[in-house]
Design an enzyme around this catalytic site. Structure first.
Site, PDB file in Angstrom:
ATOM      1  N   ASP A 244      20.785  25.066  -0.505  1.00 15.20           N
ATOM      2  CA  ASP A 244      19.501  25.441   0.071  1.00 15.20           C
ATOM      3  C   ASP A 244      19.701  26.747   0.847  1.00 15.20           C
ATOM      4  O   ASP A 244      20.836  27.156   1.104  1.00 15.20           O
ATOM      5  CB  ASP A 244      19.020  24.309   0.991  1.00 15.20           C
ATOM      6  CG  ASP A 244      17.804  24.680   1.796  1.00 15.20           C
ATOM      7  OD1 ASP A 244      16.856  25.231   1.201  1.00 15.20           O
ATOM      8  OD2 ASP A 244      17.805  24.441   3.016  1.00 15.20           O
ATOM      9  N   TYR A 245      18.596  27.391   1.235  1.00 18.14           N
ATOM     10  CA  TYR A 245      18.725  28.658   1.974  1.00 18.14           C
ATOM     11  C   TYR A 245      18.423  28.478   3.466  1.00 18.14           C
ATOM     12  O   TYR A 245      19.341  28.431   4.280  1.00 18.14           O
ATOM     13  CB  TYR A 245      17.804  29.718   1.365  1.00 18.14           C
ATOM     14  CG  TYR A 245      17.967  31.080   2.013  1.00 18.14           C
ATOM     15  CD1 TYR A 245      19.039  31.904   1.688  1.00 18.14           C
ATOM     16  CD2 TYR A 245      17.062  31.526   2.983  1.00 18.14           C
ATOM     17  CE1 TYR A 245      19.210  33.142   2.304  1.00 18.14           C
ATOM     18  CE2 TYR A 245      17.215  32.755   3.600  1.00 18.14           C
ATOM     19  CZ  TYR A 245      18.294  33.561   3.258  1.00 18.14           C
ATOM     20  OH  TYR A 245      18.466  34.776   3.870  1.00 18.14           O
ATOM     21  N   ASP A 246      17.155  28.335   3.824  1.00 13.72           N
ATOM     22  CA  ASP A 246      16.782  28.249   5.241  1.00 13.72           C
ATOM     23  C   ASP A 246      17.340  26.986   5.884  1.00 13.72           C
ATOM     24  O   ASP A 246      17.122  25.876   5.405  1.00 13.72           O
ATOM     25  CB  ASP A 246      15.262  28.250   5.385  1.00 13.72           C
ATOM     26  CG  ASP A 246      14.659  29.609   5.089  1.00 13.72           C
ATOM     27  OD1 ASP A 246      14.804  30.508   5.925  1.00 13.72           O
ATOM     28  OD2 ASP A 246      14.061  29.761   4.005  1.00 13.72           O
TER      29      ASP A 246
ATOM     30  N   ASP B 275      19.180  20.939   4.398  1.00 13.68           N
ATOM     31  CA  ASP B 275      18.939  20.518   5.782  1.00 13.68           C
ATOM     32  C   ASP B 275      17.648  19.750   6.027  1.00 13.68           C
ATOM     33  O   ASP B 275      17.482  19.152   7.088  1.00 13.68           O
ATOM     34  CB  ASP B 275      18.943  21.740   6.707  1.00 13.68           C
ATOM     35  CG  ASP B 275      17.685  22.589   6.524  1.00 13.68           C
ATOM     36  OD1 ASP B 275      17.437  23.035   5.384  1.00 13.68           O
ATOM     37  OD2 ASP B 275      16.957  22.792   7.497  1.00 13.68           O
TER      38      ASP B 275
END
Length: 345
Positions: free
Chosen positions: A69-71, A255
């Site tokens: 994932d990124y953020d 997250d």
């Protein structure tokens, strides 16, 4: 505001008041209380990522799948999404991992493809997926819209509702993407923002979700409306392919709730692969360690093929992931360890 717009907004407010009477409010409170009780009964502790085992499994493997994932995973969450830029050490680690033909590395994000292309598009060998699985770009290829044939007329209805609550919630903003719309209230008053988000969600459920093939995704200080057929778990299945046994080392890190779809998909794939490759003993070991709870036990991770599903957050966070790390910095540090061990071989 013109008289026509006033009439439209008055009708919306009137309909909302008529549909949300005291009985509805009481029912909502009871549902929340029940959910809180059940959450307390089913909570569990997710073990901290075993870095030694993590690196050992990576070194011992020949075909590796890495999905991130990124953020909140590769970068910290920021109040202004545009400020969540990739740190230099993260980019360096991704480039090093992508350079090894034994690794297939992908970033699966809720961001739109323009953002991903701008900040990660120059990394050779990196696969990208945007808007929670609506778009995908394989290394060296063009972007593919997986929802090209889907009716998106529902977006106008959702946008109207989000605008209604944005005008009444100081600090709230709307993020319109190609296949979804998000209402952010991170910069609003914390208590009032949560209250408005709940009201907005009820409004959406009655006006849109009950009639259209869409769902509401509750993220970190945001509500996102997207097509039901879209989620990160489907992208994970696509990337793992028809023969997931080819991957002897799998990493998936995220997250928030959107990433739980990935963890659940991999849990299913892991159990299937373990049953096919490890015989009855391996299948029983995995099944016993998983049990009926939401977590995989770290015991099942010690059985090859190695699957490391990692949630970012506290150890008592409810998650289908097998491991946890405390912050995005820990994720980047883990990737740097893999990259360093890669170069040392």
């Amino acid at each position: 505001m013109g008289p026509d717009e006033k009439k439209v907004r008055y009708k919306e407010m009137y309909r909302h008041v008529m549909n949300h009477d005291a009985q509805y409010w009481a029912s909502t409170v009871i549902q929340d209380l029940r959910a809180t009780v059940l959450a307390g009964q089913s909570s569990s502790v997710t073990p901290k990522l075993d870095m030694a085992l993590f690196v050992k499994g990576f070194k011992a493997s020949k075909r590796r799948m890495i999905m991130l994932d990124y953020d909140g995973t590769l970068t910290p969450i920021t109040n202004i999404p545009a400020q969540a830029l990739p740190p230099a050490e993260m980019l360096e680690a991704l480039r090093a991992l992508c350079a090894d033909p034994r690794n297939f590395v992908s970033v699966i994000s809720g961001r739109d493809r323009a953002f991903l292309e701008l900040h990660l598009g120059d990394i050779e060998g990196l696969a990208l997926s945007g808007e929670h699985g609506s778009f995908i770009r394989y290394p060296g290829g063009e972007w593919i819209n997986l929802l090209a044939e889907m009716d998106m007329s529902w977006k106008d209805e959702v946008l109207s509702i989000f605008e209604f609550y944005t005008e009444r919630t100081v600090g709230a903003t709307i993020e319109a993407k190609e296949t979804s719309i998000t209402w952010h209230f991170r910069n609003a008053d914390p208590e009032y923002g949560e209250f408005q988000a709940k009201e907005c969600m009820n409004h959406l459920e009655n006006s849109v979700v009950s009639k259209r093939p869409v769902e509401i995704l509750v993220g970190k200080k945001c509500l996102e409306v997207r097509p039901i057929s879209v989620n990160k778990g489907e992208i994970v299945k696509r990337l793992m392919g028809a023969n997931p046994k080819q991957w002897d080392f799998v990493v998936c890190a995220g997250d928030d709730k959107t990433d739980e779809d990935m963890f659940r998909s991999l849990r299913t794939i892991k159990r299937s692969v373990a049953g096919n490759t490890s015989g009855e003993e391996g299948l029983n070991a995995v099944s016993t360690s998983v049990g009926m709870g939401t977590n995989w036990s770290s015991m099942s991770m010690r059985l090859p093929p190695y699957y490391f599903t990692i949630t970012v957050g506290p150890p008592d966070k409810r998650s289908a992931a097998a491991w946890h790390v405390s912050s995005s910095h820990d994720v980047v540090e883990a990737l740097m360890l893999l990259a360093a061990s890669n170069n040392a071989e």
